[in-house]
Scaffold this motif. Sequence first.
Motif, short mmCIF file in Angstrom:
data_model
loop_
_atom_site.label_atom_id
_atom_site.label_comp_id
_atom_site.label_asym_id
_atom_site.label_seq_id
_atom_site.Cartn_x
_atom_site.Cartn_y
_atom_site.Cartn_z
N ASN A 59 0.85 -1.19 0.00
CA ASN A 59 0.00 0.00 0.00
C ASN A 59 0.89 1.24 0.00
O ASN A 59 2.12 1.14 0.07
N GLY A 60 0.26 2.41 -0.04
CA GLY A 60 1.01 3.66 -0.14
C GLY A 60 1.77 4.00 1.13
O GLY A 60 2.90 4.49 1.08
N LEU A 64 5.91 4.53 1.48
CA LEU A 64 6.61 5.65 2.12
C LEU A 64 7.55 5.14 3.22
O LEU A 64 8.71 5.55 3.31
N ALA A 92 -1.12 9.86 6.51
CA ALA A 92 -0.20 8.75 6.19
C ALA A 92 1.23 9.24 5.94
O ALA A 92 2.19 8.56 6.32
N VAL A 135 4.48 16.45 -1.23
CA VAL A 135 3.21 15.74 -1.43
C VAL A 135 2.45 16.49 -2.53
O VAL A 135 2.17 17.67 -2.39
N ASP A 161 5.60 11.92 -2.07
CA ASP A 161 4.39 11.19 -1.77
C ASP A 161 3.49 11.40 -2.99
O ASP A 161 2.82 12.42 -3.13
N ALA A 163 0.98 9.55 -3.94
CA ALA A 163 -0.25 8.76 -3.80
C ALA A 163 -1.41 9.35 -4.59
O ALA A 163 -2.24 8.62 -5.13
N SER A 191 0.30 5.05 -4.35
CA SER A 191 -0.78 4.30 -3.71
C SER A 191 -1.81 3.93 -4.77
O SER A 191 -2.15 4.75 -5.62
N TYR A 319 -8.78 17.57 4.30
CA TYR A 319 -9.21 16.65 5.36
C TYR A 319 -9.76 17.48 6.49
O TYR A 319 -9.24 18.57 6.74
C1 PLP Z 1 -3.76 7.56 0.04
C2 PLP Z 1 -2.59 8.31 0.53
C3 PLP Z 1 -1.54 7.67 1.22
C4 PLP Z 1 -1.60 6.26 1.70
O1 PLP Z 1 -1.85 5.32 0.73
P1 PLP Z 1 -2.53 3.92 1.17
O2 PLP Z 1 -2.38 3.10 -0.05
O3 PLP Z 1 -3.94 4.21 1.52
O4 PLP Z 1 -1.75 3.40 2.33
C5 PLP Z 1 -0.43 8.41 1.54
N1 PLP Z 1 -0.34 9.72 1.25
C6 PLP Z 1 -1.35 10.37 0.62
C7 PLP Z 1 -1.17 11.81 0.31
C8 PLP Z 1 -2.50 9.69 0.26
O5 PLP Z 1 -3.49 10.35 -0.34
#
Ligand code: PLP
Length: 372
Positions: A59-60, A64, A92, A135, A161, A163, A191, A319
Amino acid sequence: MNITFLDLSRVNAPHSAALDEVARRVIASGRYIGGPEVAEFERQLSLYQQGGEVVGVSNGLDALRLILEGFKVMGRLKPGDEILVPANTYVASILAISQAGLVPVLVEPSERTLNLDTSLLEKAVTRHTRALMTVHLYGTPCWDEALMETATKHGLLVIEDNAQAMGSQASIKGYNNLPKCGSLGHAAAFSFYPTKNLGALGDAGAVLTHDQELASVIRALANYGSDRRYHNLYVGFNCRMDPLQAAFLAVKLPSLDTENDHRREIAAIYDTHIHHPLVTLHPVEIGISNYHQYVITTPHRDTLREHLAAQGVATDIHYPTPPHLQPCYKTTLGGERLPITEKLARQVLSLPIAPYLSRAEALYVAEAINNF
Ligand SMILES: *Cc1c(COP(=O)(O)O)cnc(C)c1O
């Protein structure tokens, strides 16, 4: 009209016959851990990103974490080192840093771009700073001159990041082509959480790096720290990519660019049709976004949200509570003064955006906002 925020069954419906077929293939293969499906997806992702070593992982968040643990194994990070990271990211990003025994240093976002305010990076560097985690929030590339300058000046490792940004492209002064997000820094985490632009049908993630040593350390770390069978080089983890998810992702990857183009069309409709004195839009200023989210801000967020719900438009908030105000960070980060991050948490609102959303639906959403 009734517009859901994101209906994953509709996202996957166009792929359903192909998904059924590969599921059957994986079931019949007898290979349920690692194997050719994972290797093939890693190859395809590397091609999509125009190069780099890809390690498929669970997973994401694990992607990381493995990057940070990998740099620790290589002696390039050590416990207590400080990592610069945007304060308004998904939790995350911060969890990965603290789980690796590193110290997240939260940097405020820009109220305009909603991404890390890169002009604040230089001031946030101390003698303990070793890395910067950028990010690409909501899919907006977070990569500019100031970021590169600070990273180069202080010899920082740059971790992306990625994701939310698969298919987004950064713009770099002096370069004509726009490099893909996820291929900009020393290593990137992907992710494939089902709601991401390239979503699996469960959990999945990947690491991409051009550093061969980091890639092989991470490959071992993700597999009990084992570099060959029954030989454990590191105190590793079990963070392998599920071959069934790898096969699903290989089915969906060829459609990603088309799906992202559609998201950009929806975003363009929002950009041009939303006009309200109390609503601020945040058009992407540098590079190209994949519009993972389309985010507006307003001081009347909660009432606007109710108004839209009454018009049949579902929205979401990315969020509502920033990481430093989460209970798990109360004693470590809770004392931080991050007024912009906290203000954005009260004001951001994500509008429906998806590969299946019609122009008429997007126009309806815009009209519903204009009627607020
Ligand atoms: C979704 C997300 C993650 C984590 O990814 P997972 O696959 O859900 O563990 C990390 N960073 C950001 C910015 C995300 O949106």
